[in-house]
Enzyme design. Structure first.
Site, PDB file in Angstrom:
ATOM      1  CB  SER A   7      -1.230   0.068   1.464  1.00 54.79           C
ATOM      2  OG  SER A   7      -1.830   1.638   1.079  1.00 54.79           O
ATOM      3  CG  ASP A  34      -5.106   2.063   1.503  1.00 60.78           C
ATOM      4  OD1 ASP A  34      -6.138   1.045   1.931  1.00 60.78           O
ATOM      5  OD2 ASP A  34      -3.876   1.495   1.989  1.00 60.78           O
ATOM      6  CG  HIS A  65      -9.504  -0.349   0.171  1.00 62.28           C
ATOM      7  ND1 HIS A  65      -8.276  -0.174   1.937  1.00 62.28           N
ATOM      8  CD2 HIS A  65     -10.416  -0.879   0.627  1.00 62.28           C
ATOM      9  CE1 HIS A  65      -9.485  -0.664   2.451  1.00 62.28           C
ATOM     10  NE2 HIS A  65     -10.471  -0.606   2.041  1.00 62.28           N
ATOM     11  CG  MET A  67     -11.267   2.742   3.300  1.00 59.33           C
ATOM     12  SD  MET A  67      -9.577   2.445   4.304  1.00 59.33           S
ATOM     13  CE  MET A  67      -8.389   2.839   2.889  1.00 59.33           C
ATOM     14  CG  MET A 136     -11.432  -3.328   6.651  1.00 55.24           C
ATOM     15  SD  MET A 136      -9.675  -2.477   5.349  1.00 55.24           S
ATOM     16  CE  MET A 136      -8.900  -2.022   6.844  1.00 55.24           C
ATOM     17  CG  ASP A 174      -5.625  -2.870   3.865  1.00 58.26           C
ATOM     18  OD1 ASP A 174      -4.450  -2.627   4.496  1.00 58.26           O
ATOM     19  OD2 ASP A 174      -6.747  -2.343   2.569  1.00 58.26           O
TER      20      ASP A 174
END
Ligand code: DX5
Ligand code: ZN
Length: 217
Positions: A7, A34, A65, A67, A136, A174
């Site tokens: 990441s 992220d 990803h 979020m 997660m 993750d």
């Protein structure tokens, strides 16, 4: 064999291209992005311009990803020619089934993530539709947090659902993944390990990537 997706959240953004090249040299399989909006999670990271800046500069495929709230509004922006997966959060999608279809219509593989407090059963009705399920193992928002062990049983449960359904989605983990727990998560059934601070947070990124790959590869 399992894949490693470093990441870039923990990278030095002033040397991003160079550091990504080191992870690629070390044998990384995917590059994990992220994306945080300061609303779904209490932190803001970066937007699609960062992915776009790496298109054509690395051979790695992108694992995005999101979020964010309303991830369906952002899908087109993150659909670069190198995007392999777009992963949205179950908790952020009222119409999760529709969002999964929207990702696939872009020609991209669809993933769904669940937070530590969200049971695997929340994914039950979409497991046949998705390409990846992300467990997660920290509460999303920050790199460098400690692995929450409830993830192990969720990974095992997903692996058994997959077998029962004869489905083919990958299982990703993750948060808090380090050299010392990489093998344990792989043994629980993980196919893709995300590692942020354990790869980009150290001096020798290529060497660390190799160490991970020797363990899980
Ligand atoms: C957490 C992110 C993770 C995180 C992983 O909000 O989704 O991808 O950056 O970082 P480490 O490996 O440092 O826990
Ligand atoms: Zn992530």
């Amino acid at each position: 064999m399992a894949y490693l997706a470093p990441s870039i959240l923990s990278a030095d953004f002033s040397r991003l291209g160079e550091q990504v090249a080191l992870a690629e040299q070390g044998g990384a399989d995917l590059l994990h992005f992220d994306v945080m909006d300061g609303a779904f999670v209490p932190n803001i990271s970066f937007g699609s311009h960062v992915l776009k800046s790496l298109v054509g500069k690395t051979g790695l495929r992108f694992d995005v990803h999101l979020m964010t709230e309303h991830p369906e509004r952002l899908l087109g922006d993150f659909a670069t020619p190198q995007t392999e997966f777009i992963v949205v959060h179950q908790e952020a999608c009222v119409h999760l089934h529709r969002v999964i279809q929207q990702i696939k219509e872009l020609g991209i593989k669809a993933g769904v993530a669940i937070n530590p407090a969200t049971p695997v059963s929340m994914l039950e009705n979409v497991l046949g539709d998705i390409d990846l399920a992300l467990v997660m193992s920290v509460n999303p928002g920050f790199g460098g947090q400690k692995f929450i062990p409830v993830a192990y049983e969720k990974i095992q449960l997903l692996a058994s659902y997959r077998e029962m359904m004869n489905a083919s989605f990958l299982i990703e983990v993750d948060g808090g993944v380090k050299l010392d727990n990489a093998l344990a998560v792989k043994s629980a059934g993980v196919d893709v390990l995300v590692a942020g601070s354990a790869v980009f947070g150290i001096e020798d990124i290529a060497q660390r990537t190799r160490e991970f790959k020797e363990l899980i590869g």
